[in-house]
Design a protein around this motif. Structure first.
Motif, PDB file in Angstrom:
ATOM      1  N   TYR A   1      61.312  -2.741  50.453  1.00 54.66           N
ATOM      2  CA  TYR A   1      60.825  -3.671  49.430  1.00 54.66           C
ATOM      3  C   TYR A   1      59.373  -3.315  49.136  1.00 54.66           C
ATOM      4  O   TYR A   1      58.535  -3.398  50.043  1.00 54.66           O
ATOM      5  N   PRO A   2      59.036  -2.965  47.910  1.00 52.91           N
ATOM      6  CA  PRO A   2      57.609  -2.863  47.580  1.00 52.91           C
ATOM      7  C   PRO A   2      56.999  -4.264  47.736  1.00 52.91           C
ATOM      8  O   PRO A   2      57.646  -5.247  47.374  1.00 52.91           O
TER       9      PRO A   2
ATOM     10  N   GLY B   1      56.487  -6.236  52.784  1.00 57.26           N
ATOM     11  CA  GLY B   1      56.978  -4.960  52.271  1.00 57.26           C
ATOM     12  C   GLY B   1      55.922  -3.872  52.252  1.00 57.26           C
ATOM     13  O   GLY B   1      54.781  -4.059  52.692  1.00 57.26           O
ATOM     14  N   VAL B   2      56.321  -2.725  51.730  1.00 60.28           N
ATOM     15  CA  VAL B   2      55.474  -1.532  51.763  1.00 60.28           C
ATOM     16  C   VAL B   2      54.306  -1.685  50.786  1.00 60.28           C
ATOM     17  O   VAL B   2      54.494  -1.999  49.614  1.00 60.28           O
ATOM     18  N   THR B   3      53.087  -1.472  51.295  1.00 61.35           N
ATOM     19  CA  THR B   3      51.900  -1.518  50.432  1.00 61.35           C
ATOM     20  C   THR B   3      51.392  -0.107  50.143  1.00 61.35           C
ATOM     21  O   THR B   3      50.740   0.128  49.144  1.00 61.35           O
ATOM     22  N   ASP B   4      51.688   0.824  51.058  1.00 60.67           N
ATOM     23  CA  ASP B   4      51.119   2.171  50.943  1.00 60.67           C
ATOM     24  C   ASP B   4      52.229   3.193  51.222  1.00 60.67           C
ATOM     25  O   ASP B   4      52.671   3.339  52.367  1.00 60.67           O
ATOM     26  N   PHE B   5      52.660   3.886  50.167  1.00 66.77           N
ATOM     27  CA  PHE B   5      53.799   4.790  50.320  1.00 66.77           C
ATOM     28  C   PHE B   5      53.469   6.015  51.186  1.00 66.77           C
ATOM     29  O   PHE B   5      54.382   6.693  51.653  1.00 66.77           O
ATOM     30  N   GLU B   6      52.187   6.289  51.394  1.00 68.49           N
ATOM     31  CA  GLU B   6      51.809   7.383  52.311  1.00 68.49           C
ATOM     32  C   GLU B   6      52.223   7.050  53.745  1.00 68.49           C
ATOM     33  O   GLU B   6      52.627   7.908  54.507  1.00 68.49           O
TER      34      GLU B   6
END
Ligand code: NCD
Ligand code: ZN
Length: 349
Positions: free
Chosen positions: A102-103, A113-118
């Motif tokens: 989930y973004p 959810g994800v805040t930083d795709f790195e």
């Protein structure tokens, strides 16, 4: 004209059953008609560890009516800090079927959810290596300059497409497709990427939601789009193409959470789900494609066998129930299509 159809038992590749009293009120609807379901992990707090998923699976199983062969398939909620070793252990141990991305801020209970795709790169690399599926809520929500109707297309361009390039062996499911852009993308990125389609994105467009009074019960994420998007989804679902499969996204909420100054997204359709898909396919003259969409394409994408059991549906009107009582008479969840006539019914499952 076909009036009766027997297909392999379907699976629901995207389902919210919640927890506690809500879980106990809603689980039976899915267990009656579906062989398996991917159980979404967006509880509060979310399901992020093997221990969480084992405990949640037990609560889910306890809510399944006696005599049902239904099997829940558990997922792990991906955060910036998810440990690849925990994911691999959970997958190899048969606890996690997949990981859900989930973004942050994209939908109900996505605050973790994800805040930083790195930061999720090590997890994605590990999943690619061990052959584990990644399920994605594909909307770019953290950038307020992106119009809510463009969130899906923007996510595909900015996030999903680069991800498929960086991890070519990672199998992905783009969940609850809502636009022509998403349909076109999944088709082009298959078989690496598959897509689930909900009954409500097949039935409704944004004019239904906003054109004649505001209908908060049609509010969901991804938001309903234009008629041309709905038609692209309908064409995809009924095409038989193996990259498109069933995921209801049935997502019950208490009435007060839906009818609020800031109402939440999600629509409870489990009590009418397989019947509604049958009705939609029938209207499109594509009942012969229902089994591929509902019972075969999903398992194939997950490299799982289809169910052996079957389900039989028949043409015949019935009235969908309005609501389900959750915790005594005060707490209830309103049902999608409640009070409407449904044109197909299940005769044996
Ligand atoms: C879902 C929910 O309520 O959990 N809501 C929704 O609008 N679809 C979450 C989700 O799948 O986005
Ligand atoms: Zn969902």
């Amino acid at each position: 004209m076909m009036d009766r159809i027997t297909i392999r038992k379907p699976d629901d590749w995207h389902l919210h059953v919640r927890d506690g009293a809500m879980l106990n009120a809603v689980m039976r609807y899915t267990a009656h008609h579906f062989g398996r379901a991917i159980i979404m992990p967006n509880l509060i707090p979310p399901v992020t560890t093997i221990a969480d998923a084992v405990a949640y699976r037990e609560r889910v199983m306890a809510a399944v009516p006696e005599g049902s062969d239904f099997r829940p398939l558990m997922t792990c909620y991906l955060t910036d800090r998810t440990d690849p070793d925990e994911i691999e252990r959970g997958f190899r141990g048969g606890v996690f079927t997949a990981v859900k991305l989930y973004p942050v801020g994209a939908t109900t209970n996505s605050a973790y959810g994800v805040t930083d795709f790195e930061k999720i790169r090590p997890v994605l690399a590990r999943m690619e290596k061990i052959g584990m599926r990644l399920l994605i809520h594909g909307e770019e929500a953290s950038d307020p300059s992106i119009d809510v109707f463009d969130r899906e297309a923007t996510f595909i361009e900015r996030r999903l497409h680069p991800m498929t390039r960086a991890y070519p062996a990672l199998r992905i499911v783009l969940e609850h497709l809502s636009s022509k852009a998403a349909v076109d993308y999944v088709r082009a990125a298959a078989p690496q990427v598959g897509g689930t389609i909900t009954p409500y994105h097949l039935m409704l467009n944004r004019t239904d939601m906003l054109g004649y009074g505001i209908r908060p019960y049609y509010y969901c994420m991804p938001i309903l789009k234009r008629e041309r998007d709905r038609l692209a989804l309908l064409q995809a679902a009924t095409s038989g193409e193996s990259c498109f499969f069933l995921g209801t996204d049935s997502a019950p909420h208490p009435v007060a959470a839906k009818l609020a100054m800031c109402g939440c997204a999600g629509l409870f359709n489990a009590p009418v789900a397989i019947e509604t898909y049958a009705e939609i396919f029938d209207r499109a003259g594509a009942l012969d494609k229902l089994e591929a969409f509902a019972s075969l394409n999903g398992p194939a994408h997950y490299a799982l066998p289809p169910n052996d059991a079957t389900i039989t549906l028949e043409r015949g009107d019935w009235t969908a129930p309005d609501e389900v009582a959750v915790d005594g008479p005060e707490e209830r969840a309103i049902i999608f299509r409640g009070g409407e006539t449904v044109a197909w019914r299940v005769v044996s499952a």
